[in-house]
Design a protein around this motif. Structure first.
Motif, PDB file in Angstrom:
ATOM      1  N   THR A  91     -20.427  -9.167 -37.482  1.00 58.28           N
ATOM      2  CA  THR A  91     -21.775  -9.104 -38.234  1.00 58.28           C
ATOM      3  C   THR A  91     -21.900  -9.133 -39.559  1.00 58.28           C
ATOM      4  O   THR A  91     -22.553  -9.649 -40.219  1.00 58.28           O
ATOM      5  N   MET A  92     -20.740  -8.468 -40.217  1.00 59.23           N
ATOM      6  CA  MET A  92     -20.485  -8.802 -41.725  1.00 59.23           C
ATOM      7  C   MET A  92     -20.254 -10.150 -42.033  1.00 59.23           C
ATOM      8  O   MET A  92     -20.875 -10.576 -43.384  1.00 59.23           O
ATOM      9  N   LYS A 149     -26.135 -12.409 -35.036  1.00 58.35           N
ATOM     10  CA  LYS A 149     -26.939 -11.199 -34.582  1.00 58.35           C
ATOM     11  C   LYS A 149     -27.542 -11.228 -33.268  1.00 58.35           C
ATOM     12  O   LYS A 149     -27.676 -10.165 -32.463  1.00 58.35           O
ATOM     13  N   PHE A 151     -21.339   1.037 -35.392  1.00 53.32           N
ATOM     14  CA  PHE A 151     -19.872   1.162 -35.475  1.00 53.32           C
ATOM     15  C   PHE A 151     -19.119   2.346 -34.843  1.00 53.32           C
ATOM     16  O   PHE A 151     -18.416   2.386 -34.156  1.00 53.32           O
ATOM     17  N   PHE A 173     -18.305  -5.183 -36.067  1.00 46.81           N
ATOM     18  CA  PHE A 173     -18.535  -4.858 -37.406  1.00 46.81           C
ATOM     19  C   PHE A 173     -18.139  -6.129 -38.093  1.00 46.81           C
ATOM     20  O   PHE A 173     -18.895  -6.584 -39.011  1.00 46.81           O
ATOM     21  N   LEU A 174     -16.991  -6.606 -37.964  1.00 46.55           N
ATOM     22  CA  LEU A 174     -16.391  -7.939 -38.583  1.00 46.55           C
ATOM     23  C   LEU A 174     -17.337  -9.290 -38.520  1.00 46.55           C
ATOM     24  O   LEU A 174     -17.753  -9.832 -39.368  1.00 46.55           O
ATOM     25  N   SER A 194     -15.327  -2.085 -31.479  1.00 49.51           N
ATOM     26  CA  SER A 194     -16.082  -1.808 -32.721  1.00 49.51           C
ATOM     27  C   SER A 194     -15.863  -2.622 -33.803  1.00 49.51           C
ATOM     28  O   SER A 194     -16.590  -2.982 -34.841  1.00 49.51           O
ATOM     29  N   LEU A 195     -14.610  -2.631 -34.022  1.00 50.30           N
ATOM     30  CA  LEU A 195     -14.180  -3.546 -35.371  1.00 50.30           C
ATOM     31  C   LEU A 195     -14.430  -4.971 -35.244  1.00 50.30           C
ATOM     32  O   LEU A 195     -14.781  -5.767 -36.136  1.00 50.30           O
ATOM     33  N   TRP A 234     -18.338 -11.299 -29.452  1.00 55.39           N
ATOM     34  CA  TRP A 234     -18.252  -9.709 -29.986  1.00 55.39           C
ATOM     35  C   TRP A 234     -19.298  -9.159 -28.880  1.00 55.39           C
ATOM     36  O   TRP A 234     -19.012  -7.679 -28.621  1.00 55.39           O
ATOM     37  N   LEU A 261     -25.607  -1.179 -38.957  1.00 56.81           N
ATOM     38  CA  LEU A 261     -24.384  -1.279 -38.897  1.00 56.81           C
ATOM     39  C   LEU A 261     -23.173  -0.144 -38.492  1.00 56.81           C
ATOM     40  O   LEU A 261     -22.686  -0.013 -37.807  1.00 56.81           O
ATOM     41  N   LEU A 262     -23.376   0.560 -39.620  1.00 54.32           N
ATOM     42  CA  LEU A 262     -22.378   1.829 -39.409  1.00 54.32           C
ATOM     43  C   LEU A 262     -22.802   2.718 -38.300  1.00 54.32           C
ATOM     44  O   LEU A 262     -21.787   3.158 -37.669  1.00 54.32           O
ATOM     45  N   GLU A 264     -28.537  -4.038 -42.706  1.00 53.07           N
ATOM     46  CA  GLU A 264     -27.270  -3.568 -42.834  1.00 53.07           C
ATOM     47  C   GLU A 264     -27.024  -2.004 -42.601  1.00 53.07           C
ATOM     48  O   GLU A 264     -26.071  -1.569 -41.865  1.00 53.07           O
TER      49      GLU A 264
END
Length: 535
Positions: free
Chosen positions: A179-180, A233, A157, A176-177, A172-173, A242, A153-154, A150
């Motif tokens: 992958t989360m 992923k 992003f 992130f969404l 980017s959103l 994505w 991720l940031l 994790e």
């Protein structure tokens, strides 16, 4: 599980040193200072790579199936999670590749910072990203793996959202969404596995030993959660949507790291965690994985043929290439998994190189629209030839690394694990082989359109070779004052690209260099899987 713990400080230092560099950059430099963050970032990435080289030297290749540099220290005792790390023949190539790629991307960035600037934040994020990538490959505890998984991720992003293209916020959103979403299912699967095995430990060794005893139906459901987390992923079809957006909008550096390393976290998760811990679940899901992998190969190739943007075409090629990796994994054989692991590294080198080239082309032409690019071999011959080399490697030309990722993966489908359907996998083998023809079609089409012929009127006369007042230059100069002079490969590009080019040739000519490191660990892994599948 056998372990070797000599020099056990190497992995910890090699993983967390970049975080110290990020802290130096964040608190020791000013926002307006563009040079100092670059120097600190390159220095820390270089020292980290040096530690990686020391790890390669200290690694006992005669015992590559065993965990080496092993550490098992108390971490979060209340949930039975420890700081457990180690390295074997499966994780060593990917661990070292993450260090090399980060270092070379930073060198490339010296002269090729994204337009948004702010080297301080950019280099700090790349160092944090490096820690997350390296930690994912050395973790031997599920919670530790999840944390590192994790962490990446940031930074990615922000890299896409701040330094990306026009639609960067959307891309980017979405990244992130997606992958989360996958991570949420993966975490539930980890917790289910933990409680089903008696809630004693999150360590890989314990879960591999205890996981085989779980009922088949329960294994299938837990594997489904892991499948969703890792498939997003990779990304596998149909969870891939994505990726083209993220790659197209990401800055060059983000695209290279995403292609070279981050996609491998998904495939590595299948090999390291899902298959050995849930062997009967793996057996049940293997046909599904194989079918989706082959659909991805064909779909990715057809998607490439439909693209008008060079970077988006390369992104769709990743969907196809990772399909070969997943096909090899789905066979549950040592031959197939060896091919998959080799394919991960080969894809990292080749597609990373292609994204480097796409970034440099955009830096010069300010566009990646294929129909506007032409005559590169005339204007920038060195860049044109390197693009040709990378394209040949990507389509699987024998003698280059890409061949040994694709051909053995296809061949492995001829003889899958005895518990799987030979007829099904042989059909998949034929379809996957057709994908190689399509790969040649879209890559040769891309190269022919961009490198051959005469430069388009829009860009004619901008190269060093064509300065001097040609008619094309005089006709187009008024419309092109906003374009910088088109020049060939510069020093920072040579430094950052040369190791990629050399590795593609070395592993293409002598693939045994990597196979002999991975094979003992893979063989042991497949024996573990087979032992957990009832005859």
């Amino acid at each position: 599980m056998n372990t070797i713990s000599d020099n056990n400080w190497l992995l910890t230092v090699g993983t967390f040193l970049p975080i110290i560099g990020a802290l130096f950059i964040m608190f020791g430099t000013s926002k307006d200072d563009e040079r100092t963050p670059k120097i600190i970032g390159i220095a820390f990435a270089g020292v980290t790579m040096a530690i990686g080289i020391a790890t390669l030297v200290a690694f006992d290749y005669d015992r590559s199936a065993d965990l080496q540099f092993f550490v098992d220290a108390e971490w979060i005792s209340v949930i039975s999670s420890n700081y457990t790390i180690g390295l074997d023949g499966i994780s060593l190539p990917l661990y070292f590749l993450s260090m090399v790629v980060t270092f070379l991307v930073m060198i490339y960035s010296w002269d090729n910072m994204p337009d948004a600037g702010n080297a301080k934040a950019f280099y700090a994020l790349m160092l944090i990203l490096q820690t997350g990538m390296a930690g994912s490959f050395i973790a031997q505890d599920l919670i530790l793996f999840f944390v590192f998984f994790e962490v990446v991720l940031l930074p990615m992003f922000f890299m896409i959202g701040v330094w990306g293209g026009e639609d960067r916020k959307y891309a980017s959103l979405k990244f992130f969404l997606y992958t989360m979403f996958g991570s949420a299912f993966m975490l539930v699967a980890f917790l289910a596995l933990f409680f089903q095995t008696g809630a004693e430990s999150f360590s890989y060794a314990h879960l591999i030993e205890a996981g085989a005893g779980i009922d088949r139906d329960v294994q299938i459901w837990i594997f489904a959660g892991m499948f969703l987390g890792f498939a997003v992923k990779v990304p596998m079809f149909p969870f891939h949507t994505w990726l083209p957006d993220a790659h197209t909008q990401a800055p060059t550096q983000g695209s290279v790291i995403l292609a070279a390393i981050l996609l491998k976290l998904g495939t590595y998760g299948f090999v390291r965690i899902a298959l050995p811990m849930l062997p009967q679940g793996a057996q049940a899901w293997a046909p599904v994985i194989g079918i989706l992998a082959v659909i991805g190969i064909i779909y990715g190739a057809l998607g490439c043929l439909a693209q008008t943007d060079m970077k988006r075409l390369i992104a769709f090629s990743s969907v196809a290439h990772m399909g070969y990796v997943m096909l090899g994994i789905s066979t549950l054989t040592s031959f197939g998994i060896n091919a998959a692991l080799f394919g991960m590294v080969a894809h990292g080198l080749i597609t990373g190189m292609l994204f480097f080239l796409a970034g440099s082309i955009k830096h010069r032409y300010h566009t990646l629209e294929i129909k506007r690019l032409s005559g590169m071999l005339i204007q920038m011959p060195k860049l044109g030839w390197i693009l040709g080399f990378a394209s040949m490697a990507s389509l699987g030309l024998p003698g280059l690394a890409g061949f040994w990722g694709e051909f053995p993966a296809i061949l492995s489908a001829y003889s899958p694990h005895p518990s799987l359907s030979e007829e099904l996998f042989r059909v998949l083998m034929v379809v996957a082989a057709i994908g190689t023809v399509l790969a040649a079609a879209y890559l040769l089409w891309l190269y022919q359109r961009t490198a051959f012929g005469e430069p388009t009127a829009e860009f004619a006369g901008h190269s060093d070779a064509e300065k001097g007042g040609t008619m094309a230059h005089s006709l187009s100069s008024a419309a092109n004052d906003d374009h910088e002079e088109i020049h060939d490969v510069q020093r920072s590009e040579w430094i950052s690209w040369t190791p990629f080019l050399i590795a593609i040739v070395v592993f293409g000519v002598y693939p045994q260099l990597m196979f002999k490191v991975m094979d003992p660990a893979v063989t042991q892994l497949v024996e573990t899987i087979s032992a957990g599948i009832p005859k």
